[in-house]
Design a protein around this motif. Structure first.
Motif, mmCIF file in Angstrom:
data_model
loop_
_atom_site.group_PDB
_atom_site.id
_atom_site.type_symbol
_atom_site.label_atom_id
_atom_site.label_comp_id
_atom_site.label_asym_id
_atom_site.label_seq_id
_atom_site.Cartn_x
_atom_site.Cartn_y
_atom_site.Cartn_z
ATOM 1 N N ALA A 58 -4.269 9.452 -3.115
ATOM 2 C CA ALA A 58 -4.949 8.289 -2.547
ATOM 3 C C ALA A 58 -3.964 7.130 -2.507
ATOM 4 C CB ALA A 58 -6.168 7.921 -3.390
ATOM 5 N N PRO A 59 -4.183 6.155 -1.621
ATOM 6 C CA PRO A 59 -3.275 5.001 -1.600
ATOM 7 C C PRO A 59 -3.236 4.285 -2.950
ATOM 8 C CG PRO A 59 -4.677 5.028 0.353
ATOM 9 C CD PRO A 59 -5.218 6.077 -0.575
ATOM 10 N N ALA A 60 -2.039 3.853 -3.329
ATOM 11 C CA ALA A 60 -1.850 3.082 -4.548
ATOM 12 C C ALA A 60 -1.530 1.648 -4.135
ATOM 13 C CB ALA A 60 -0.733 3.668 -5.395
ATOM 14 N N VAL A 61 -2.437 0.738 -4.390
ATOM 15 C CA VAL A 61 -2.301 -0.654 -3.949
ATOM 16 C C VAL A 61 -1.823 -1.491 -5.121
ATOM 17 C CG1 VAL A 61 -3.474 -2.627 -2.926
ATOM 18 C CG2 VAL A 61 -4.142 -0.296 -2.273
ATOM 19 N N PRO A 116 -5.946 0.736 13.800
ATOM 20 C CA PRO A 116 -5.973 -0.405 12.880
ATOM 21 C C PRO A 116 -6.877 -0.115 11.687
ATOM 22 C CG PRO A 116 -7.396 -0.824 14.747
ATOM 23 C CD PRO A 116 -6.716 0.481 15.033
ATOM 24 N N GLY A 117 -6.847 -1.014 10.737
ATOM 25 C CA GLY A 117 -7.708 -0.854 9.577
ATOM 26 C C GLY A 117 -6.991 -0.191 8.422
ATOM 27 N N PRO A 118 -7.706 -0.029 7.307
ATOM 28 C CA PRO A 118 -7.071 0.517 6.100
ATOM 29 C C PRO A 118 -6.722 1.994 6.247
ATOM 30 C CG PRO A 118 -9.435 0.270 5.777
ATOM 31 C CD PRO A 118 -9.123 -0.366 7.100
ATOM 32 N N GLU A 119 -5.874 2.451 5.344
ATOM 33 C CA GLU A 119 -5.500 3.867 5.330
ATOM 34 C C GLU A 119 -6.653 4.701 4.771
ATOM 35 O OE1 GLU A 119 -2.805 4.072 7.014
ATOM 36 O OE2 GLU A 119 -2.831 1.899 6.805
ATOM 37 N N PRO A 120 -6.681 5.999 5.096
ATOM 38 C CA PRO A 120 -7.751 6.851 4.565
ATOM 39 C C PRO A 120 -7.802 6.797 3.042
ATOM 40 C CG PRO A 120 -6.504 8.007 6.250
ATOM 41 C CD PRO A 120 -5.758 6.730 5.974
ATOM 42 N N ALA A 121 -9.007 6.862 2.503
ATOM 43 C CA ALA A 121 -9.171 6.806 1.044
ATOM 44 C C ALA A 121 -8.609 8.054 0.377
ATOM 45 C CB ALA A 121 -10.645 6.638 0.686
ATOM 46 N N VAL A 122 -8.603 9.171 1.083
ATOM 47 C CA VAL A 122 -8.028 10.417 0.573
ATOM 48 C C VAL A 122 -6.867 10.791 1.489
ATOM 49 C CG1 VAL A 122 -8.397 12.846 0.080
ATOM 50 C CG2 VAL A 122 -10.213 11.198 -0.401
ATOM 51 N N LEU A 123 -5.665 10.890 0.918
ATOM 52 C CA LEU A 123 -4.475 11.206 1.699
ATOM 53 C C LEU A 123 -4.105 12.680 1.640
ATOM 54 C CD1 LEU A 123 -2.254 8.163 0.652
ATOM 55 C CD2 LEU A 123 -3.346 8.503 2.886
ATOM 56 N N SER A 124 -4.270 13.289 0.472
ATOM 57 C CA SER A 124 -3.862 14.680 0.318
ATOM 58 C C SER A 124 -4.533 15.293 -0.904
ATOM 59 C CB SER A 124 -2.342 14.795 0.171
ATOM 60 O OG SER A 124 -1.921 14.275 -1.078
ATOM 61 N N THR A 125 -4.498 16.590 -0.943
ATOM 62 C CA THR A 125 -4.929 17.349 -2.119
ATOM 63 C C THR A 125 -3.704 18.031 -2.697
ATOM 64 O OG1 THR A 125 -7.113 17.740 -1.165
ATOM 65 C CG2 THR A 125 -6.419 19.184 -2.977
ATOM 66 N N VAL A 142 0.866 -1.176 0.000
ATOM 67 C CA VAL A 142 0.000 0.000 0.000
ATOM 68 C C VAL A 142 0.904 1.228 0.000
ATOM 69 C CG1 VAL A 142 -1.837 1.239 1.190
ATOM 70 C CG2 VAL A 142 -1.779 -1.267 1.250
ATOM 71 N N GLN A 143 1.091 1.820 -1.183
ATOM 72 C CA GLN A 143 1.949 3.000 -1.293
ATOM 73 C C GLN A 143 1.152 4.238 -0.946
ATOM 74 O OE1 GLN A 143 3.843 3.620 -5.105
ATOM 75 N NE2 GLN A 143 4.859 5.489 -4.440
ATOM 76 N N ILE A 144 1.721 5.056 -0.053
ATOM 77 C CA ILE A 144 1.033 6.272 0.378
ATOM 78 C C ILE A 144 1.750 7.546 -0.070
ATOM 79 C CG2 ILE A 144 -0.065 5.177 2.372
ATOM 80 C CD1 ILE A 144 2.156 6.546 4.102
ATOM 81 N N ALA A 145 3.007 7.437 -0.496
ATOM 82 C CA ALA A 145 3.756 8.637 -0.866
ATOM 83 C C ALA A 145 4.828 8.279 -1.876
ATOM 84 C CB ALA A 145 4.385 9.287 0.373
ATOM 85 N N SER A 146 5.253 9.298 -2.618
ATOM 86 C CA SER A 146 6.365 9.151 -3.559
ATOM 87 C C SER A 146 7.360 10.280 -3.305
ATOM 88 C CB SER A 146 5.845 9.134 -5.006
ATOM 89 O OG SER A 146 5.155 10.335 -5.312
ATOM 90 N N ASP A 147 8.095 10.700 -4.309
ATOM 91 C CA ASP A 147 9.195 11.645 -4.110
ATOM 92 C C ASP A 147 8.773 12.907 -3.368
ATOM 93 O OD1 ASP A 147 10.567 9.854 -5.726
ATOM 94 O OD2 ASP A 147 10.474 11.120 -7.503
ATOM 95 N N GLY A 148 7.667 13.499 -3.801
ATOM 96 C CA GLY A 148 7.256 14.810 -3.301
ATOM 97 C C GLY A 148 6.218 14.768 -2.213
ATOM 98 N N GLY A 149 6.058 13.624 -1.556
ATOM 99 C CA GLY A 149 5.130 13.548 -0.437
ATOM 100 C C GLY A 149 3.932 12.673 -0.715
ATOM 101 N N LEU A 150 2.881 12.882 0.070
ATOM 102 C CA LEU A 150 1.715 12.010 0.018
ATOM 103 C C LEU A 150 1.068 11.991 -1.360
ATOM 104 C CD1 LEU A 150 -0.021 12.908 3.411
ATOM 105 C CD2 LEU A 150 1.198 10.788 2.861
#
Length: 505
Positions: free
Chosen positions: A309-312, A364-373, A298-306
């Motif tokens: 949405a999570p990339a599964v 616990p549980g899944p990550e938020p469906a929306v991580l950032s704008t 479950v990827q939540i961030a890349s080079d520039g931050g969040l």
């Protein structure tokens, strides 16, 4: 002098561990132990992938004759993966934290047996971890205690030109310089490394790299794993000889994989969620990571931050210098489970041992469906074509038909301008592409919309062989000289696959 001749001279030299040239001292002697250089290997055919180790056209003329040393025979999962050591400010004011460190030679225990001679920040294979806060300035004073020059670049940092690490802005041997980082950007996993003209690939290989985490209070509301459950991991390959000495020859296949400076280690975890911040700090190897049981990452961030949405996905692909942050949940595994992080080429590289006692996961549980704008994209006022090509003799890679000249400005961009860059490869080789100063948006890859893992802000992106990528970036705030380049470090250092851009006031 051509960069090829500079590196040939370095390859022929038998030098001290502090010299920052091709091979860090061999064996387990005192600091200053002598080293030898790489041996000739036939160049790769055009189009051969970077995972093979046969990376460089024309590379065989660089090294002196002789056989490569016998590689180390290493048993995996002997050592625990260490947590990176946090830097401690020497002082702080209302808006700035001050740090000091030296660039110097030292020894690090990369694998059982002899310690390995390295050149790094603080004399360690991985320098101190900087933990910064968004909006709070960091000033780092470096003293170069080696006998050769150095340059420091905060990769992914939105920083003024004097602190960016232009390749010829050399910190001379014995000199001291302060680099200032405003940290006026989104929270992200950054890293700092050497960027010296024509020697970046060698110096980074020898240990001039470290991580820099910019914390953003906006993330706190997401209840992501934090504290000891937020773990930075620097991954990279190397060639160690039978004495555990680093041996630099980019035409060889570097099959030793180091995680936080240890050969294929294990890492104890508890039955809860963890956030892993993976950095591929390899000179040129592409990594494709997955879990041995087939579970999704479950990827939540890349080079520039969040990400938005999570990339599964079952895999996490990272070219050199890219970062990917994933949340892994070990609560479903029984105590005593051994789970492996593996690479598509190198196999198992890190073992997770579910053996730690820990308090119940408070979230616990899944990550938020929306991580950032993400920040709104400004209208682009210019489109720029960037072409990556190979010289007719197969010895040099070009950007727009040129090799790097620090005095030639390839792109002049008024500060505040938003541009679309179309980066096209016609060399037949897979590259990647890094722009200093900015975090950009990937618009499309070979005409197709990027996948979820590419939906965030980026500073480094793979460029497919004979393919193209369109990027959009705003060159804000800081006029001055910067560069863009392939971040396969031998391409940038050895063949000159780099170009200067000036952001003008």
């Amino acid at each position: 002098m051509k960069r090829r001749n500079v590196l040939k001279m370095a390859a022929a030299a038998s030098t001290s561990a502090g010299a920052g040239l091709l091979v860090v001292g061999r064996g387990s002697g005192a600091p200053g132990a002598a080293g030898t250089a790489g041996s000739p290997v036939a160049p790769a055919a055009a189009g051969e992938g970077p995972d093979s180790g046969n990376l460089m056209p024309g590379m065989k003329d660089m090294a002196k004759p002789g056989d490569a040393p016998t590689p180390a025979q290493l048993t995996p999962f002997v050592d625990a993966m260490p947590r990176l050591a946090d830097a401690v400010p020497v002082s702080s004011t209302a808006d700035t934290d001050y740090y000091t460190t030296s660039i110097k030679s030292g020894y690090s225990q990369l694998a059982p047996g002899n310690p390995t001679a390295v050149i790094g920040y603080g004399g360690t294979f991985i320098g101190p971890l900087i933990r910064a806060q968004r909006g709070r300035q960091v000033a780092i004073t470096y003293t170069n205690a080696t006998t050769a020059g150095a340059v420091v670049h905060l990769h992914g940092g939105h920083v003024p030109s004097p602190s960016d690490g232009f390749p010829t802005d050399e910190l001379a041997a014995g000199a001291t310089r302060t680099y200032t980082y405003p940290n006026r950007q989104r929270g992200a996993t950054l890293w700092y490394h050497d960027h010296l003209h024509m020697m970046e690939s060698v110096n980074v290989y020898n240990g001039m790299h470290a991580m820099y985490i910019l914390h953003d209070p906006a993330e706190d509301r997401l209840n992501l794993p934090s504290g000891r459950y937020d773990v930075p991991v620097l991954l990279r390959d190397a060639y160690l000889d039978a004495d555990n000495a680093l041996y630099y020859d980019p035409t060889l296949d570097w099959t030793v994989l180091l995680a936080n400076g240890k050969n294929r280690p294990y890492f104890p975890v508890g039955q809860r969620k963890y956030r892993f911040r993976f950095l591929n700090a390899s000179n040129h190897r592409f990594l494709t990571l997955s879990l041995s049981d087939g579970s999704s990452l479950v990827q939540i961030a890349s080079d520039g931050g969040l990400l938005p949405a999570p990339a599964v996905s079952p895999t996490l692909a990272l070219s050199s210098a890219e970062r990917g942050e994933v949340v892994m949940d070990f609560s479903k595994y029984p105590m005593g489970t051994r789970l492996y992080l593996q690479d598509s080429v190198l196999g198992q590289i890190l073992r997770f041992d579910v053996t730690e006692s820990c308090a119940p996961d408070p979230h616990p549980g899944p990550e938020p469906a929306v991580l950032s704008t993400l920040p709104a994209q400004k209208p682009a006022t210019n489109t720029r074509d960037i072409t990556l090509s190979l010289s007719a003799d197969g010895n040099d890679f070009y950007i727009n038909g040129q090799t790097f000249d620090p005095n030639v400005v390839m792109a002049s961009i008024p500060v505040g301008t938003t541009e679309i860059w179309q980066v096209t490869d016609i060399s037949g080789w897979e590259h990647n592409f890094h722009i200093h100063l900015v975090q950009f948006r990937v618009l499309d890859i070979n005409g197709a919309a990027p996948g979820p893992s590419m939906a965030g802000l980026k500073d480094t992106v793979p460029i497919p062989a004979n393919g193209s990528v369109r990027l959009q970036a705003t060159f804000a705030d800081y006029p001055g000289k910067y560069v863009f380049h392939c971040h396969l470090l031998e391409h940038a250092s050895y063949t000159g696959m780099m170009a200067r851009m000036d952001v003008t006031a």
